[in-house]
Motif scaffolding. Structure first.
Motif, mmCIF file in Angstrom:
data_model
loop_
_atom_site.group_PDB
_atom_site.id
_atom_site.type_symbol
_atom_site.label_atom_id
_atom_site.label_comp_id
_atom_site.label_asym_id
_atom_site.label_seq_id
_atom_site.Cartn_x
_atom_site.Cartn_y
_atom_site.Cartn_z
ATOM 1 N N ASN A 205 -50.462 23.859 1.781
ATOM 2 C CA ASN A 205 -49.563 24.039 2.841
ATOM 3 C C ASN A 205 -50.000 23.074 3.979
ATOM 4 O O ASN A 205 -49.814 23.116 5.083
ATOM 5 C CB ASN A 205 -50.096 25.310 3.583
ATOM 6 C CG ASN A 205 -49.142 26.156 4.707
ATOM 7 O OD1 ASN A 205 -48.083 25.917 4.433
ATOM 8 N ND2 ASN A 205 -49.797 26.598 5.509
ATOM 9 N N GLN A 206 -49.869 21.664 3.437
ATOM 10 C CA GLN A 206 -50.015 20.626 4.411
ATOM 11 C C GLN A 206 -48.659 19.985 4.869
ATOM 12 O O GLN A 206 -47.997 19.003 4.062
ATOM 13 C CB GLN A 206 -50.966 19.463 3.887
ATOM 14 C CG GLN A 206 -52.531 19.799 3.625
ATOM 15 C CD GLN A 206 -53.175 18.812 2.721
ATOM 16 O OE1 GLN A 206 -53.655 19.040 1.799
ATOM 17 N NE2 GLN A 206 -53.491 17.846 3.359
ATOM 18 N N MET A 207 -47.914 20.777 5.822
ATOM 19 C CA MET A 207 -46.512 20.470 5.966
ATOM 20 C C MET A 207 -46.482 18.983 6.559
ATOM 21 O O MET A 207 -45.554 18.327 6.441
ATOM 22 C CB MET A 207 -46.037 21.514 6.951
ATOM 23 C CG MET A 207 -45.996 22.745 6.342
ATOM 24 S SD MET A 207 -44.986 22.892 4.870
ATOM 25 C CE MET A 207 -45.628 24.217 3.890
ATOM 26 N N GLU A 208 -47.517 18.455 7.447
ATOM 27 C CA GLU A 208 -47.055 17.150 8.117
ATOM 28 C C GLU A 208 -47.211 16.040 6.900
ATOM 29 O O GLU A 208 -46.339 15.145 6.972
ATOM 30 C CB GLU A 208 -48.120 16.805 9.173
ATOM 31 C CG GLU A 208 -48.008 17.878 10.398
ATOM 32 C CD GLU A 208 -46.860 17.636 11.130
ATOM 33 O OE1 GLU A 208 -46.057 16.601 11.039
ATOM 34 O OE2 GLU A 208 -46.488 18.465 12.111
ATOM 35 N N SER A 209 -48.090 16.478 6.058
ATOM 36 C CA SER A 209 -48.234 15.447 5.091
ATOM 37 C C SER A 209 -47.033 15.176 4.150
ATOM 38 O O SER A 209 -46.573 14.216 3.592
ATOM 39 C CB SER A 209 -49.449 15.622 4.002
ATOM 40 O OG SER A 209 -50.680 15.378 4.780
ATOM 41 N N LEU A 210 -46.459 16.497 4.031
ATOM 42 C CA LEU A 210 -45.229 16.704 3.135
ATOM 43 C C LEU A 210 -43.909 16.009 3.780
ATOM 44 O O LEU A 210 -43.000 15.284 3.331
ATOM 45 C CB LEU A 210 -44.707 17.965 3.154
ATOM 46 C CG LEU A 210 -45.575 18.820 2.005
ATOM 47 C CD1 LEU A 210 -45.307 20.257 2.130
ATOM 48 C CD2 LEU A 210 -45.296 18.611 0.562
ATOM 49 N N ILE A 211 -43.918 16.070 5.193
ATOM 50 C CA ILE A 211 -42.869 15.295 5.940
ATOM 51 C C ILE A 211 -43.032 13.936 5.716
ATOM 52 O O ILE A 211 -42.075 13.104 5.248
ATOM 53 C CB ILE A 211 -42.940 15.581 7.612
ATOM 54 C CG1 ILE A 211 -42.551 17.194 7.848
ATOM 55 C CG2 ILE A 211 -41.960 14.734 8.224
ATOM 56 C CD1 ILE A 211 -42.825 17.573 8.802
ATOM 57 N N VAL A 212 -44.132 13.290 5.744
ATOM 58 C CA VAL A 212 -44.472 11.940 5.632
ATOM 59 C C VAL A 212 -44.118 11.549 4.313
ATOM 60 O O VAL A 212 -43.441 10.351 4.283
ATOM 61 C CB VAL A 212 -46.037 11.249 5.854
ATOM 62 C CG1 VAL A 212 -46.234 9.961 5.420
ATOM 63 C CG2 VAL A 212 -46.388 11.630 7.408
ATOM 64 N N LEU A 213 -44.444 12.148 3.194
ATOM 65 C CA LEU A 213 -43.917 11.811 1.736
ATOM 66 C C LEU A 213 -42.625 12.117 1.451
ATOM 67 O O LEU A 213 -42.190 11.180 1.070
ATOM 68 C CB LEU A 213 -44.855 12.894 0.966
ATOM 69 C CG LEU A 213 -45.018 12.629 -0.569
ATOM 70 C CD1 LEU A 213 -45.793 11.450 -0.721
ATOM 71 C CD2 LEU A 213 -45.379 13.790 -1.199
ATOM 72 N N GLY A 214 -41.931 13.060 1.938
ATOM 73 C CA GLY A 214 -40.572 13.197 1.918
ATOM 74 C C GLY A 214 -39.635 11.997 2.569
ATOM 75 O O GLY A 214 -38.643 11.681 1.909
ATOM 76 N N GLN A 215 -40.154 11.599 3.756
ATOM 77 C CA GLN A 215 -39.447 10.411 4.423
ATOM 78 C C GLN A 215 -39.609 9.164 3.564
ATOM 79 O O GLN A 215 -38.563 8.660 3.233
ATOM 80 C CB GLN A 215 -40.314 10.277 5.746
ATOM 81 C CG GLN A 215 -39.618 8.843 6.477
ATOM 82 C CD GLN A 215 -38.223 9.459 6.919
ATOM 83 O OE1 GLN A 215 -38.039 10.294 8.025
ATOM 84 N NE2 GLN A 215 -37.215 8.567 6.446
ATOM 85 N N ARG A 216 -40.807 8.866 2.994
ATOM 86 C CA ARG A 216 -40.860 7.777 1.970
ATOM 87 C C ARG A 216 -39.837 7.954 0.906
ATOM 88 O O ARG A 216 -39.376 7.186 0.220
ATOM 89 C CB ARG A 216 -42.262 7.677 1.607
ATOM 90 C CG ARG A 216 -42.490 6.669 0.685
ATOM 91 C CD ARG A 216 -42.403 5.356 1.124
ATOM 92 N NE ARG A 216 -42.717 4.005 0.181
ATOM 93 C CZ ARG A 216 -42.303 2.971 0.204
ATOM 94 N NH1 ARG A 216 -41.393 2.672 1.172
ATOM 95 N NH2 ARG A 216 -42.956 2.023 -0.625
ATOM 96 N N PHE A 217 -40.064 9.447 0.200
ATOM 97 C CA PHE A 217 -39.327 9.549 -0.872
ATOM 98 C C PHE A 217 -37.985 9.286 -0.775
ATOM 99 O O PHE A 217 -37.128 8.704 -1.675
ATOM 100 C CB PHE A 217 -39.488 11.197 -1.121
ATOM 101 C CG PHE A 217 -39.155 11.453 -2.431
ATOM 102 C CD1 PHE A 217 -38.625 10.546 -3.551
ATOM 103 C CD2 PHE A 217 -39.315 12.906 -3.044
ATOM 104 C CE1 PHE A 217 -38.228 11.168 -4.903
ATOM 105 C CE2 PHE A 217 -38.961 13.155 -4.422
ATOM 106 C CZ PHE A 217 -38.488 12.378 -5.216
#
Length: 553
Positions: A314-326
């Motif tokens: 449930n680490q949403m902020e990290s998911l956003i960083v990862l998704g942006q890079r993706f």
């Protein structure tokens, strides 16, 4: 007659010649495909193999080569799919099955690989390495452990290799053999094979398992405080030693390794750590994974694994960083955009989502992203575009969890715009296709009750919703009101009183009006009249309510 026989003979010869020519063309094309693959020209090789499969859909070798190409390019799911097809077409081919197993193991699915390995080790081409792999993986699975142990026993009679002795030790430990006996066995193995570090690690783990932590730590430090990176040792150390000091040691150990290796090696190890299910590893990844992803050009399959790691935590902020890079690395990957959109939606970052939808609408072509686009347009009051996206959601094949929400949004749109039959069409679709949840059942029942038609059907659906959620005031209110319309006043009163018990402030007025009507028709006229006076201070309003709502016989 002679002419007919001659014609038939001629046609037969032509057919044979054509078949031989076709076989020659296929063989020549296959050789060209291999040549292109070996030269690194994957796209040309894939095109040629696809052309062959259009002529001969049972070309198992073509599927095998496609799986190798996709494996080399990092597209593991596609590689597994083609490997499975090649093996299904030729189940006696050792190399097809071996390739399939290796790919399944590369995504960490040991349980799926074991039955395949069981078949492999009984093939004529199976070697010692295959037997050792089967026995090694079987250690952790009860259903295969007995067979794995038999394999090791047979191997130990023919080979005195350290790998076999290591497995022999593991199976002896699982059988409950005494600590002293096991320790003595490992001591002898260390003497005979001083350059094989697994036995030293086995000793460290054996001591830790038997609560001899001081000796175990000493052995672990001797292994880990060298210039050689040893994944299995640091994994085992992190399992048994979890103090702050120990965790810092593990973090420093990985930092030192990662600082001196290439991105491909980093990706391989990080993927392995993600799948390790190790608490200390998880804390390291939670702290460092986005940093690595922001620097390195990792594969799409790695981003999928990393996304799942953060999603489970449930680490949403990290998911956003990862998704942006993706999406920066793979802007045409619809799945990548879906991964990026999900945490933005969960955290309610609608301004960012609005911007993406405006400037890159093609990003919203995955099933979940289509649902999000529908919600964004709904928030903008652009109901036509919202409707179109929700309709697309319903066309998604298979089980898609947001179909019920899409149905409710569509039905709400149509009902509020006077298109009642269209609203009922989508509700009925959900019921018939068996994806109607309790909210759909409740809403469908409620709207039917407003029309006064199909009340028996409405009662069944409302009852199903209440049975699933007996403390939901909205569901209880709907069910009570339908019972009231069916003139089952005593039952209606019971469920209405339950609804009042669980109601929120925002629904208080409507529920009390329903309660007043039910009270009146169930024989509690005085109490109903008192409640109506409190709800309607104007006598004209009371009279109007009485005329339109009270329907007692």
């Amino acid at each position: 007659m002679k002419k007919i026989l001659s014609l038939l003979l001629f046609l037969g010869i032509v057919a044979v010649v054509n078949a031989e020519q076709r076989n020659y063309d296929v063989e020549y094309s296959y050789v060209e495909a291999i040549r292109n693959r070996e030269a690194g020209n994957f796209s040309a090789s894939v095109y040629i193999l696809g052309s062959i499969l259009r002529v001969d859909s049972a070309c198992s070798a073509c599927y095998y080569e496609l799986s190798r190409i996709y494996r080399e390019s990092g597209a593991i799911p596609q590689a597994i799919n083609f490997a499975a097809r090649s093996y299904a077409l030729d189940t006696a081919n050792y190399w097809y099955l071996k390739n399939y197993i290796d790919l399944v193991l590369s995504v960490g699915d040991t349980l799926a690989a074991l039955p395949l390995l069981r078949r492999l080790i009984h093939m004529p081409n199976a070697g010692v390495d295959d037997l050792i792999m089967f026995a090694s993986l079987s250690v952790d699975y009860k259903d295969y452990r007995s067979e794995g142990q038999n394999v090791v026993l047979n191997l130990s009679r023919a080979y005195e290799a350290p790998e076999v002795l290591h497995l022999f030790f593991l199976y002896r430990k699982l059988s409950g053999e005494a600590f002293k006996s096991l320790s003595s066995f490992l001591d002898s193995c260390v003497i005979v094979y001083p350059d094989y570090p697994v036995f030293v690690l086995d000793r460290a783990v054996l001591f830790a398992e038997n609560k001899k932590f001081r000796q175990s730590r000493h052995i672990f430090m001797n292994i880990l405080q060298t210039d050689t990176f040893y994944y299995d040792a640091i994994y085992a150390f992190a399992r048994y030693f979890g103090s702050n000091r120990d965790e810092k040691f593990v973090f420093d150990y990985f930092d030192k390794f990662f600082s001196g290796v290439d991105p491909d090696s980093r990706q391989l190890l990080l993927t392995r750590m993600i799948r390790a299910n190790n608490v200390v590893f998880d804390r390291y990844l939670s702290d460092r994974l986005t940093d690595f992803a922001s620097r390195d050009t990792f594969s799409e399959s790695f981003f999928d694994a990393a996304f799942d790691f953060y999603w489970r935590r449930n680490q949403m902020e990290s998911l956003i960083v990862l998704g942006q890079r993706f999406v920066n690395l793979y802007p045409d990957n619809i799945s990548a955009w879906g991964r990026f959109i999900l945490p933005l939606f969960v955290l309610g970052k609608f301004n960012t989502l609005d911007s993406i939808l405006t400037y890159r609408p093609q990003a919203f072509n995955s099933p979940f992203a289509m649902y999000v686009a529908g919600m964004i347009y709904y928030r903008r009051n652009d109901y036509i575009r919202s409707r179109d996206y929700f309709v697309r959601c319903l066309k998604v094949e298979g089980n898609f969890g947001y179909k019920p929400v899409a149905v409710n949004m569509l039905a709400d749109y149509y009902y509020r715009n006077g298109m009642r039959d269209s609203a009922f069409y989508y509700y009925e679709m959900a019921v018939q296709q068996d994806f109607a949840d309790e909210t759909i059942l409740n809403n469908y029942a409620y709207y039917l009750s407003l029309t006064g038609r199909n009340l028996n059907k409405a009662e069944m659906m409302a009852r199903a919703a209440v049975m699933k959620y007996p403390k939901n005031s909205a569901f209880l209110d709907t069910y009570a009101w339908i019972l009231y319309l069916l003139r089952r006043y005593d039952e209606a009163l019971i469920y209405m009183q339950k609804a009042l018990k669980y109601m929120g402030d925002d629904e208080r007025r409507e529920l009390l009006e329903h309660y007043a009507a039910i009270l009146y028709c169930s024989g509690n006229q005085k109490k109903a009249d008192k409640l109506m006076r409190s709800l309607f201070s104007d006598p004209t309003q009371r009279t109007q309510f009485f005329k339109t709502t009270i329907i007692c016989d």
